[in-house]
Design a protein around this motif. Structure first.
Motif, short mmCIF file in Angstrom:
data_model
loop_
_atom_site.label_atom_id
_atom_site.label_comp_id
_atom_site.label_asym_id
_atom_site.label_seq_id
_atom_site.Cartn_x
_atom_site.Cartn_y
_atom_site.Cartn_z
N GLY A 200 0.80 -1.23 0.00
CA GLY A 200 0.00 0.00 0.00
C GLY A 200 0.83 1.27 0.00
N SER A 201 2.09 1.17 0.41
CA SER A 201 2.96 2.36 0.38
C SER A 201 3.22 2.85 -1.03
CB SER A 201 4.29 2.05 1.08
OG SER A 201 4.98 1.01 0.40
N LEU A 202 3.03 1.96 -2.02
CA LEU A 202 3.23 2.37 -3.41
C LEU A 202 2.16 3.38 -3.85
CD1 LEU A 202 4.22 -1.02 -5.05
CD2 LEU A 202 5.72 0.86 -4.39
N ASN A 203 0.99 3.30 -3.25
CA ASN A 203 -0.05 4.27 -3.62
C ASN A 203 0.37 5.69 -3.22
OD1 ASN A 203 -1.78 2.30 -4.64
ND2 ASN A 203 -2.68 1.90 -2.62
N GLY A 204 0.97 5.85 -2.04
CA GLY A 204 1.47 7.16 -1.64
C GLY A 204 2.57 7.66 -2.56
#
Length: 274
Positions: A200-204
């Motif tokens: 989910g850090s890739l979305n940021g």
């Protein structure tokens, strides 16, 4: 009693003044023998003598006699001035003063016009000296009719700039799909390296990358328009902007991925040969 002698009598020998019109001289009537003697009652001898004397005087005169009539102002007292001549002199003086004032005003207007023309020429020369050489090549000459503005340094430069800007716009639009970009990066990492512990850090990271690319594209578009309107070479501006945007996006994803513990452990194992 003897008749008075016309040669010594002061009144008998003076003929009467004329009652008719004169021609500018103090006229005397021409004796015609019909002038009576002064005493009217003298004897025939005196009448004959007076008539003879008058006839003799009239015989030598053919018309009005005497000195010329005085001119206007001839007998004026000392210091008298002819008002007509004085008025003429005053009018001539006023005319000379008016002509002098008109000449001075015309000279002042001419000097003012020449000074304004000189100032305008000086400003034009200073502007031409401050204009860059590239702008002078693209600027219209005074012989041109309507001013012609050329976009870019050449038609090829204009075409390349527009194509590169269009490609950058497509990239920015694609980066706005944050979920799709994050999913693509995740699949690439998992295929080539390992699974991430926190995908989910890739979305940021994708969101930060999209905002950065949008800002860079706006700056590139503004700078490109300015240089195109100035007639300067511009195609390198979109190229530089694309390189900056790509580098920024890569740095953002690298920072986020290297904070993932699973990815770091996989990299260490691969580096140690295990």
């Amino acid at each position: 009693m003897t008749a008075p002698d016309p040669q010594t009598d002061g009144w008998t020998g003076v003929p009467p003044r004329a009652t008719t019109s004169v021609d500018g001289r103090e006229a005397r009537i021409t004796p015609d023998g019909s002038v009576d003697s002064a005493d009217g009652g003298a004897g025939s001898g005196a009448g004959s003598a007076g008539a003879g004397s008058a006839g003799a005087a009239g015989a030598g005169a053919a018309g009005p006699v005497g000195r010329p009539a005085p001119q206007y102002g001839e007998y004026a007292p000392e210091g008298w001035v002819n008002p007509v001549l004085a008025e003429q002199e005053r009018q001539e003086q006023r005319d000379r003063e008016h002509a002098a004032a008109s000449a001075v005003a015309s000279a002042a207007r001419s000097n003012g016009t020449a000074e304004r023309t000189n100032r305008t020429t000086a400003r034009t020369n200073r502007t031409a000296e401050r204009t860059p050489q590239g702008d002078r090549r693209g600027a219209p000459t005074p012989d041109d009719g309507a001013p012609v503005r050329r976009l870019g340094a050449s038609p090829v430069d204009l075409l390349l700039t527009l194509v590169l800007l269009a490609m950058g716009l497509v990239s920015v639009v694609q980066s706005l799909s944050i979920g799709s970009v994050a999913s693509t990066v995740r699949q690439t990492l998992e295929t080539n390296y390992t699974e991430l512990q926190d995908p989910g850090s890739l979305n940021g990271a994708a969101m930060i990358s999209a905002v950065g690319m949008l800002v860079v594209f706006a700056l590139v578009l503004w700078r490109s328009v300015v240089r195109l309107r100035a007639g300067k070479r511009t195609f390198w501006v979109p190229l530089l902007g694309g390189a900056v945007a790509t580098l920024f996006s890569s740095v953002v994803f690298v920072i986020v991925v290297f904070q993932d513990d699973g990815f770091v452990a996989a990299m260490m194992r691969q580096a140690s040969g295990g």
